[in-house]
Design a protein around this motif. Structure first.
Motif, PDB file in Angstrom:
ATOM      1  N   ALA A   3      10.921  -1.583 -53.327  1.00 35.98           N
ATOM      2  CA  ALA A   3      11.518  -0.820 -54.428  1.00 35.98           C
ATOM      3  C   ALA A   3      11.686  -1.715 -55.650  1.00 35.98           C
ATOM      4  N   ALA A   4      12.088  -2.963 -55.448  1.00 36.01           N
ATOM      5  CA  ALA A   4      12.245  -3.901 -56.568  1.00 36.01           C
ATOM      6  C   ALA A   4      10.897  -4.176 -57.226  1.00 36.01           C
ATOM      7  N   THR A   5       9.851  -4.348 -56.425  1.00 35.67           N
ATOM      8  CA  THR A   5       8.514  -4.575 -56.973  1.00 35.67           C
ATOM      9  C   THR A   5       8.050  -3.350 -57.743  1.00 35.67           C
ATOM     10  N   HIS A   6       8.325  -2.177 -57.214  1.00 31.48           N
ATOM     11  CA  HIS A   6       7.944  -0.944 -57.907  1.00 31.48           C
ATOM     12  C   HIS A   6       8.666  -0.840 -59.246  1.00 31.48           C
ATOM     13  N   GLU A   7       9.910  -1.269 -59.313  1.00 32.99           N
ATOM     14  CA  GLU A   7      10.675  -1.238 -60.553  1.00 32.99           C
ATOM     15  C   GLU A   7      10.069  -2.206 -61.575  1.00 32.99           C
ATOM     16  N   VAL A   8       9.645  -3.405 -61.128  1.00 30.31           N
ATOM     17  CA  VAL A   8       8.985  -4.352 -62.029  1.00 30.31           C
ATOM     18  C   VAL A   8       7.696  -3.728 -62.562  1.00 30.31           C
ATOM     19  N   PHE A   9       6.931  -3.079 -61.668  1.00 32.85           N
ATOM     20  CA  PHE A   9       5.708  -2.404 -62.102  1.00 32.85           C
ATOM     21  C   PHE A   9       6.026  -1.379 -63.193  1.00 32.85           C
ATOM     22  N   ALA A  10       7.040  -0.559 -62.985  1.00 37.96           N
ATOM     23  CA  ALA A  10       7.378   0.498 -63.941  1.00 37.96           C
ATOM     24  C   ALA A  10       7.724  -0.089 -65.310  1.00 37.96           C
ATOM     25  N   ARG A  11       8.528  -1.153 -65.335  1.00 43.55           N
ATOM     26  CA  ARG A  11       8.887  -1.792 -66.608  1.00 43.55           C
ATOM     27  C   ARG A  11       7.656  -2.407 -67.276  1.00 43.55           C
ATOM     28  N   GLU A 104       7.024 -12.687 -58.607  1.00 41.35           N
ATOM     29  CA  GLU A 104       7.921 -13.751 -58.147  1.00 41.35           C
ATOM     30  C   GLU A 104       9.224 -13.644 -58.919  1.00 41.35           C
ATOM     31  N   ASP A 105      10.330 -13.523 -58.209  1.00 40.11           N
ATOM     32  CA  ASP A 105      11.657 -13.449 -58.837  1.00 40.11           C
ATOM     33  C   ASP A 105      11.727 -12.391 -59.938  1.00 40.11           C
ATOM     34  N   GLY A 106      11.131 -11.228 -59.686  1.00 38.67           N
ATOM     35  CA  GLY A 106      11.225 -10.115 -60.616  1.00 38.67           C
ATOM     36  C   GLY A 106      10.321 -10.200 -61.834  1.00 38.67           C
ATOM     37  N   ALA A 107       9.346 -11.121 -61.807  1.00 38.99           N
ATOM     38  CA  ALA A 107       8.422 -11.266 -62.938  1.00 38.99           C
ATOM     39  C   ALA A 107       6.992 -11.390 -62.412  1.00 38.99           C
ATOM     40  N   VAL A 108       6.042 -11.180 -63.297  1.00 30.51           N
ATOM     41  CA  VAL A 108       4.632 -11.271 -62.936  1.00 30.51           C
ATOM     42  C   VAL A 108       4.232 -12.739 -62.857  1.00 30.51           C
ATOM     43  N   LYS A 109       3.799 -13.148 -61.686  1.00 25.76           N
ATOM     44  CA  LYS A 109       3.339 -14.523 -61.455  1.00 25.76           C
ATOM     45  C   LYS A 109       1.840 -14.648 -61.724  1.00 25.76           C
ATOM     46  N   GLU A 110       1.076 -13.667 -61.248  1.00 25.30           N
ATOM     47  CA  GLU A 110      -0.372 -13.624 -61.478  1.00 25.30           C
ATOM     48  C   GLU A 110      -0.793 -12.178 -61.691  1.00 25.30           C
ATOM     49  N   LYS A 111      -1.682 -11.979 -62.662  1.00 26.36           N
ATOM     50  CA  LYS A 111      -2.259 -10.651 -62.886  1.00 26.36           C
ATOM     51  C   LYS A 111      -3.766 -10.804 -62.947  1.00 26.36           C
ATOM     52  N   HIS A 112      -4.431 -10.169 -62.010  1.00 26.98           N
ATOM     53  CA  HIS A 112      -5.890 -10.177 -61.953  1.00 26.98           C
ATOM     54  C   HIS A 112      -6.361  -8.754 -62.218  1.00 26.98           C
ATOM     55  N   SER A 113      -7.086  -8.573 -63.314  1.00 30.44           N
ATOM     56  CA  SER A 113      -7.577  -7.260 -63.706  1.00 30.44           C
ATOM     57  C   SER A 113      -9.092  -7.235 -63.569  1.00 30.44           C
ATOM     58  N   TYR A 114      -9.568  -6.256 -62.821  1.00 35.44           N
ATOM     59  CA  TYR A 114     -10.998  -6.110 -62.566  1.00 35.44           C
ATOM     60  C   TYR A 114     -11.478  -4.848 -63.266  1.00 35.44           C
ATOM     61  N   VAL A 115     -12.421  -5.019 -64.167  1.00 37.79           N
ATOM     62  CA  VAL A 115     -12.926  -3.924 -64.973  1.00 37.79           C
ATOM     63  C   VAL A 115     -14.447  -4.006 -64.980  1.00 37.79           C
ATOM     64  N   ASP A 116     -15.090  -2.877 -65.196  1.00 40.99           N
ATOM     65  CA  ASP A 116     -16.540  -2.844 -65.328  1.00 40.99           C
ATOM     66  C   ASP A 116     -16.891  -3.527 -66.649  1.00 40.99           C
ATOM     67  N   GLY A 117     -17.205  -4.809 -66.566  1.00 44.85           N
ATOM     68  CA  GLY A 117     -17.453  -5.612 -67.761  1.00 44.85           C
ATOM     69  C   GLY A 117     -18.601  -5.097 -68.604  1.00 44.85           C
ATOM     70  N   GLU A 118     -19.670  -4.632 -67.963  1.00 41.02           N
ATOM     71  CA  GLU A 118     -20.825  -4.131 -68.704  1.00 41.02           C
ATOM     72  C   GLU A 118     -20.446  -2.881 -69.510  1.00 41.02           C
ATOM     73  N   ALA A 119     -19.734  -1.950 -68.873  1.00 42.01           N
ATOM     74  CA  ALA A 119     -19.317  -0.735 -69.578  1.00 42.01           C
ATOM     75  C   ALA A 119     -18.342  -1.077 -70.704  1.00 42.01           C
ATOM     76  N   MET A 120     -17.456  -2.030 -70.476  1.00 49.35           N
ATOM     77  CA  MET A 120     -16.496  -2.411 -71.503  1.00 49.35           C
ATOM     78  C   MET A 120     -17.206  -3.087 -72.679  1.00 49.35           C
ATOM     79  N   ARG A 121     -18.118  -4.003 -72.399  1.00 50.83           N
ATOM     80  CA  ARG A 121     -18.856  -4.664 -73.485  1.00 50.83           C
ATOM     81  C   ARG A 121     -19.654  -3.645 -74.307  1.00 50.83           C
ATOM     82  N   ALA A 122     -20.274  -2.670 -73.640  1.00 56.17           N
ATOM     83  CA  ALA A 122     -21.034  -1.643 -74.354  1.00 56.17           C
ATOM     84  C   ALA A 122     -20.121  -0.836 -75.272  1.00 56.17           C
ATOM     85  N   ALA A 123     -18.940  -0.500 -74.802  1.00 56.82           N
ATOM     86  CA  ALA A 123     -18.008   0.285 -75.612  1.00 56.82           C
ATOM     87  C   ALA A 123     -17.453  -0.529 -76.781  1.00 56.82           C
ATOM     88  N   LEU A 124     -17.352  -1.847 -76.599  1.00 55.91           N
ATOM     89  CA  LEU A 124     -16.800  -2.696 -77.651  1.00 55.91           C
ATOM     90  C   LEU A 124     -17.851  -3.163 -78.647  1.00 55.91           C
TER      91      LEU A 124
END
Length: 135
Positions: A3-11, A104-124
């Motif tokens: 529940a605490a992790t879910h609350e961090v996600f929401a914020r 970790e301790d109510g904060a983001v320690k690591e964030k790894h975002s995986y996106v379709d790089g080819e589609a993103m580069r084409a759109a940008l």
């Protein structure tokens, strides 16, 4: 603890929806890692994370997130989104994103975002003007 992790996600997610790099960075640990896995190098620390996020919002000023799924654990979340918006160059953004985040301790320690790089580069990519009609 989930529940605490879910609350961090929401914020945290609210800060992304508000497109607020300062608030996003403030919810990371001082030594946090943010890695957009689409050919980008990871950045470390709040100042670098703030700069990277501000750069993303400059590229897609109206960036929107449609949540597809969310799973939380004691110290992590995994979320899927569809990203939408219009790039600063006029390209339409419609890209899938998957986030793996360690908390970790109510904060983001690591964030790894995986996106379709080819589609993103084409759109940008800069919009190519239509050629002038020939007569």
């Amino acid at each position: 603890m989930t529940a605490a992790t879910h609350e961090v996600f929401a914020r945290y997610h609210a800060c992304w929806e508000a497109r607020d790099p300062d608030r996003i960075a403030s919810l990371h640990t001082p030594d946090s890692v943010f890695h957009l896995h689409s050919g980008e190098d990871p950045v470390r620390g709040r100042a670098a994370i703030r700069e990277a996020v501000a750069g993303m919002f400059a590229l897609v000023p109206d960036l929107e997130f449609t949540q597809v799924s969310l799973r939380t654990g004691d110290d992590f979340w995994v979320a899927r989104f569809t990203l939408g918006g219009t790039s600063a160059s006029g390209g339409v953004i419609a890209v899938d994103l998957a986030d793996f985040v360690l908390v970790e301790d109510g904060a983001v320690k690591e964030k790894h975002s995986y996106v379709d790089g080819e589609a993103m580069r084409a759109a940008l990519a800069p919009a190519v003007p239509d050629p002038a009609p020939t007569h």
